[in-house]
Design an enzyme around this catalytic site. Structure first.
Site, PDB file in Angstrom:
ATOM      1  CE1 TYR A 201      12.352  -0.929  25.597  1.00 33.20           C
ATOM      2  CE2 TYR A 201      14.194  -2.153  24.642  1.00 33.20           C
ATOM      3  CZ  TYR A 201      13.245  -1.150  24.557  1.00 33.20           C
ATOM      4  OH  TYR A 201      13.184  -0.369  23.438  1.00 33.20           O
ATOM      5  N   PRO A 293       6.806   5.514  24.870  1.00 29.74           N
ATOM      6  CG  PRO A 293       8.475   6.564  26.117  1.00 29.74           C
ATOM      7  CD  PRO A 293       6.990   6.502  25.946  1.00 29.74           C
ATOM      8  CE1 TYR A 386      12.333  -2.540  21.037  1.00 26.07           C
ATOM      9  CE2 TYR A 386      14.044  -3.055  19.438  1.00 26.07           C
ATOM     10  CZ  TYR A 386      13.608  -2.349  20.540  1.00 26.07           C
ATOM     11  OH  TYR A 386      14.444  -1.428  21.135  1.00 26.07           O
TER      12      TYR A 386
END
Length: 395
Positions: A201, A293, A386
């Protein structure tokens, strides 16, 4: 035709609920307006929380996932030139995530339902729920030029945001909460080896990047793009060049490019409707909530809804605990809102909002990045969300 639980929608949430209920001896019929091929053609995310993985195993559909899925013990965050590996396993007491495409989850569930002999009606048009507050709800639908009626005890609306389930609830009953983001994600699927063995990310001044994967040979990449962009404007060559420009040099050098298998632009938004129940109708997954998302929560929140509805219905049929039906919406929504918060947080943390944030908001964004990526407590906060927060017990 009669059944105990009618399920609208043969996506992963409807199929998973149907499989769990079937294994518990509860009769279900699934009604789907699309063909099986269309359902399998939907390209979606593929990061499964620990709880979702456990639920698929409980449903007896995890053999291929456990063989082919990729267990990930960490993810990488790239912000301001800093690379921070998030050791999920160490930070959460041993929890991990599984990378296994939603299409494959759906395929496994379809095959399991076919093998079970439970009924799924595909290509059903004009599906309509009736008597949702009455003694005996039912569905009507059309297929091959004929109209059919399906009587049932309960209806599970697993037919997505644009489905008929939520639209069947009278106006004024539901309260809508929504946040629309000023950008979209341009996604590309390619048969190329992933650039990294774990997901990346990345925040960059040119926009957010996600380097994801479906297998050791199939990659999924995303770029933050303006909402007005059209996918036709993005050739494969342009996509790869932009991706390289947003990644550190050492990562960009490892990138293997190739032709796109699929390319699309998805707008980002957060949406929740309350309550998730109306009479004998229960909304599940995207029918009740949408998440950006960024937090990998869409399919996982749908699985969370399935978990609660399944366990409540088992107690209803085995123990007569109809009092638990009113607990579905509060139970589901508590976890939904936490998933929405994490997805909103990750979106705020990693995207470039440009002129849509004033100077104060930009400084707050920078402070959040500095804190969460340098503080042990901040890293634990991201990691535990997460991998997925625990499910509450249904009692």
């Amino acid at each position: 035709m009669n059944t105990q639980v009618a399920i609208i929608g043969a996506g992963p949430s409807g199929l998973l609920l149907g499989q769990l209920l079937h294994n518990a001896g509860i009769d279900t019929v699934i009604v789907e307006r699309q063909t099986p091929e269309y359902v399998l053609g939907r390209i979606r995310a593929g990061v499964l929380e620990q709880g979702t993985v456990d639920l698929l195993r409980e449903a007896g559909v995890a053999a291929r996932m456990d063989c082919e899925g990729l267990v990930h013990e960490g993810v990488e965050l790239l912000v301001g030139g800093r690379r921070q590996r998030l050791d999920l396993k160490a930070l959460t007491g041993g929890k991990t995530v599984m990378v296994y495409g939603q299409t494959e989850v759906t395929r496994d569930l379809m095959e399991a339902r076919k093998a079970s002999g439970a009924l799924t009606i595909y290509s059903a048009s004009n599906v309509q729920p009736h008597e949702l507050k009455g003694e005996r709800p039912y569905l009507t639908y059309e297929k091959d030029g004929q109209t059919y009626r399906l009587d049932c005890d309960y209806i599970a609306g697993c037919d997505g945001f644009h489905g008929v389930s939520r639209q069947s609830i009278p106006e004024g009953v539901l309260k809508h909460y929504e946040r629309v983001y000023p950008f979209g994600w341009l996604g590309m699927l390619a048969d190329t080896p992933p650039v990294n063995h774990e997901l990346i990310y990345a925040h960059h001044e040119r926009g957010f990047v996600l380097c994801s994967q479906r297998s050791h040979t199939r990659s999924r990449y995303y770029l933050q793009v303006p909402l007005e962009d059209r996918v036709e404007e993005w050739s494969d060559e342009r996509f790869w060049e932009e991706l390289k420009a947003r990644l550190p040099d050492d990562v960009a050098e490892r990138l293997v490019t190739g032709p796109a298998l699929e390319k699309s632009i998805a707008p980002l938004r957060s949406l929740v409707v309350e309550p998730m129940q109306y009479g004998h109708l229960f909304l599940v997954g995207d029918a009740a909530h949408i998440v950006p998302p960024t937090g990998a929560k869409g399919l996982n929140l749908a699985a969370s809804d399935v978990n609660y509805l399944f366990r409540i219905l088992v107690k209803v049929y085995r123990e007569g605990r109809t009092d638990l039906l009113a607990q579905y919406s509060p139970l589901a929504l508590r976890r939904v809102w936490k998933g929405e918060r994490f997805s909103w947080f990750m979106t705020q943390l990693l995207h470039d909002f440009g002129d849509h944030k004033d100077a104060w908001d930009q400084k707050m964004q920078e402070a959040d990045r500095e804190y969460f990526l340098t503080s042990p407590a901040g890293l634990v906060n991201i990691a535990e969300n997460y991998v997925g927060l625990p499910y509450e017990a249904v009692e």
